[in-house]
Design a protein around this motif. Structure first.
Motif: not given
Length: 99
Positions: A49-52, A70-77
């Motif tokens: 999580l820290i790396d992400s 983080i979820a928005r950038e990696v997995l979408g809105k």
């Protein structure tokens, strides 16, 4: 007293109250092994999580990213909205009144 226990649960985590149960049911060796493996997985997860977070902050030029960011950038809105809803729900359930 109720407020004290709610805050203690939030800080310590309800899972830590089950450690005696684990040792009783798994035995000393199995319980210790289970706790050590769980600690290793938790350590790996927080490191990931820290790396992400660092990658998202570097790519978006923002600081103070949250789970939702983080979820928005990696997995979408849609996933970010789900993470936000689950975070609010978890906070509400930790603070609920118990008798």
């Amino acid at each position: 007293m109720s407020a004290f226990f709610n805050i203690a649960k939030a800080i310590v985590g309800a899972g830590s109250f089950s450690l005696p149960w684990v040792l009783e049911n798994e035995g000393l060796l199995g319980g210790t092994l289970t706790i050590v493996v769980s600690a290793a997985l938790a350590s790996y997860t927080i490191t990931s999580l820290i790396d992400s977070k660092n990658i998202v902050e570097r790519n978006t030029d923002r600081s103070g990213s949250s789970y939702v960011d983080i979820a928005r950038e990696v997995l979408g809105k849609e996933t970010a909205n789900f993470v936000f809803a689950m975070t609010v729900l978890a906070s509400m359930l930790v603070c609920r009144y118990e008798r």
